[in-house]
Write a protein that holds these residues in place. Structure first.
Motif, short mmCIF file in Angstrom:
data_model
loop_
_atom_site.label_atom_id
_atom_site.label_comp_id
_atom_site.label_asym_id
_atom_site.label_seq_id
_atom_site.Cartn_x
_atom_site.Cartn_y
_atom_site.Cartn_z
N CYS A 1 -1.67 -1.51 -4.26
CA CYS A 1 -2.56 -0.34 -4.25
C CYS A 1 -1.75 0.95 -4.30
CB CYS A 1 -3.39 -0.30 -2.97
SG CYS A 1 -4.48 -1.70 -2.75
N GLY A 2 -2.27 1.90 -5.08
CA GLY A 2 -1.59 3.19 -5.17
C GLY A 2 -2.58 4.32 -5.36
N CYS A 3 -2.03 5.50 -5.53
CA CYS A 3 -2.83 6.70 -5.75
C CYS A 3 -3.50 6.63 -7.12
CB CYS A 3 -1.95 7.93 -5.71
SG CYS A 3 -0.97 8.11 -4.21
N VAL B 1 0.83 -1.20 0.00
CA VAL B 1 0.00 0.00 0.00
C VAL B 1 0.87 1.26 0.00
CG1 VAL B 1 -1.99 -1.12 1.09
CG2 VAL B 1 -0.25 -0.09 2.54
N CYS B 2 0.49 2.19 -0.84
CA CYS B 2 1.21 3.46 -0.93
C CYS B 2 1.00 4.28 0.34
CB CYS B 2 0.71 4.21 -2.16
SG CYS B 2 1.17 5.94 -2.16
N ASN B 3 2.07 4.82 0.85
CA ASN B 3 2.05 5.62 2.08
C ASN B 3 1.08 6.79 2.02
OD1 ASN B 3 3.36 6.59 4.62
ND2 ASN B 3 3.94 8.28 3.30
N TRP B 4 0.90 7.39 0.82
CA TRP B 4 0.17 8.65 0.71
C TRP B 4 -1.32 8.48 0.47
CZ3 TRP B 4 3.19 12.27 2.42
CH2 TRP B 4 4.57 12.12 2.27
N CYS B 5 -1.74 7.28 0.15
CA CYS B 5 -3.16 7.12 -0.16
C CYS B 5 -3.74 5.88 0.52
CB CYS B 5 -3.40 7.10 -1.66
SG CYS B 5 -2.39 5.89 -2.54
N THR B 6 -3.41 4.70 0.00
CA THR B 6 -4.09 3.50 0.49
C THR B 6 -3.74 3.17 1.93
OG1 THR B 6 -3.96 2.72 -1.78
CG2 THR B 6 -4.75 1.16 -0.15
N CYS C 1 5.55 4.56 -2.58
CA CYS C 1 4.82 4.75 -3.84
C CYS C 1 4.59 3.37 -4.45
CB CYS C 1 5.68 5.61 -4.78
SG CYS C 1 4.99 5.85 -6.43
N SER C 2 3.49 3.22 -5.17
CA SER C 2 3.24 1.91 -5.82
C SER C 2 4.34 1.60 -6.83
CB SER C 2 1.86 1.90 -6.48
OG SER C 2 1.78 2.90 -7.48
N GLY C 3 4.94 2.67 -7.39
CA GLY C 3 6.02 2.47 -8.35
C GLY C 3 7.28 1.90 -7.73
N ASP D 1 -2.53 11.45 -9.38
CA ASP D 1 -2.42 11.85 -7.96
C ASP D 1 -1.13 11.36 -7.31
OD1 ASP D 1 -4.82 13.13 -8.04
OD2 ASP D 1 -5.96 11.57 -7.00
N CYS D 2 -0.29 10.66 -8.06
CA CYS D 2 0.93 10.10 -7.49
C CYS D 2 1.82 11.25 -6.98
CB CYS D 2 1.67 9.26 -8.53
SG CYS D 2 3.25 8.64 -7.97
N HIS D 3 2.33 11.10 -5.75
CA HIS D 3 3.20 12.14 -5.18
C HIS D 3 4.55 12.22 -5.87
CE1 HIS D 3 0.13 12.50 -2.21
NE2 HIS D 3 0.86 13.26 -1.42
N TYR D 4 4.85 11.23 -6.66
CA TYR D 4 6.13 11.23 -7.38
C TYR D 4 5.86 11.31 -8.88
CZ TYR D 4 7.32 9.85 -2.72
OH TYR D 4 7.41 9.83 -1.34
N SER D 5 4.76 11.94 -9.21
CA SER D 5 4.39 12.24 -10.58
C SER D 5 3.87 11.05 -11.37
CB SER D 5 5.59 12.89 -11.30
OG SER D 5 5.28 13.10 -12.63
N GLY E 1 4.78 7.46 -10.63
CA GLY E 1 5.08 6.15 -10.05
C GLY E 1 3.96 5.15 -10.26
N ASN E 2 2.72 5.64 -10.19
CA ASN E 2 1.61 4.68 -10.35
C ASN E 2 1.48 4.20 -11.81
OD1 ASN E 2 0.73 7.18 -11.13
ND2 ASN E 2 -1.10 7.22 -9.84
N TYR E 3 1.89 5.04 -12.77
CA TYR E 3 1.89 4.57 -14.17
C TYR E 3 2.95 3.49 -14.36
CZ TYR E 3 -1.21 8.44 -15.23
OH TYR E 3 -2.29 9.30 -15.24
S1 FES Z 1 2.77 8.20 -4.31
FE1 FES Z 1 1.02 6.87 -4.24
S2 FES Z 1 1.24 5.75 -6.06
FE2 FES Z 1 2.93 7.11 -6.14
#
Ligand code: FES
Length: 142
Positions: free
Chosen positions: A69-71, A16-21, A46-48, A75-79, A81-83
């Motif tokens: 799980c990710g943002c 799980v991503c620290n910033w969302c899930t 980050c999910s990435g 919405d990814c905090h690292y631009s 990472g989720n892609y």
């Molecule tokens: S910071 Fe949550 S998926 Fe990248």
């Protein structure tokens, strides 16, 4: 009185991503939303950051299912990472299928910090699906 057969409780590893899930999972816990106790949360920044090897290690370490799980997109905090996570997931899913690992054992979901209820639903749904598949065994092994 007859003893009931114990229901199989799948072990689900959730990255799980620290910033969302992670926050959504925490909110679900605070709200006392009931979800499977057999889920193990692994917090990543980050999910990435989730390398495919982490997923394989989870399966070889005894997980019956792996949830990533990710943002939400954009919405990814690292631009992006989720892609990156999505691209890796797509490839890894194909590879796992080639190895005979059922698709329901590996799942990707975007769950924002405010979606505690979605987290609960996803975990419950995945637990049900994996429960129906039974314990994870590679190539029908022990
Ligand atoms: S910071 Fe949550 S998926 Fe990248």
């Amino acid at each position: 009185m007859m003893a009931q057969a114990k229901q199989f409780e799948p072990r689900i590893v959730a990255f799980v991503c620290n910033w969302c899930t992670y926050i959504a999972a925490d909110a679900a816990g605070v709200a006392r939303a009931r979800y499977s106790p057999s889920v193990r949360l692994l917090r990543t920044m980050c999910s990435g950051r989730v390398d495919p090897q982490f997923v394989l290690a989870a399966f070889s370490g005894g997980a019956d299912g792996v949830l990533l799980c990710g943002c939400h997109p954009r919405d990814c905090h690292y631009s992006s990472g989720n892609y990156k996570a999505l691209r890796r997931y797509t490839l890894l899913k194909k590879m796992l299928s080639q190895l005979g690992i059922e698709g329901d054992r590996f799942r990707l979901e975007w769950i924002s910090a405010s979606e505690g209820e979605k987290f609960r639903r996803v975990v419950e749904d995945m637990t049900d699906r994996v429960r129906r598949l039974g314990p994870f065994k590679l190539n029908g092994g022990p």
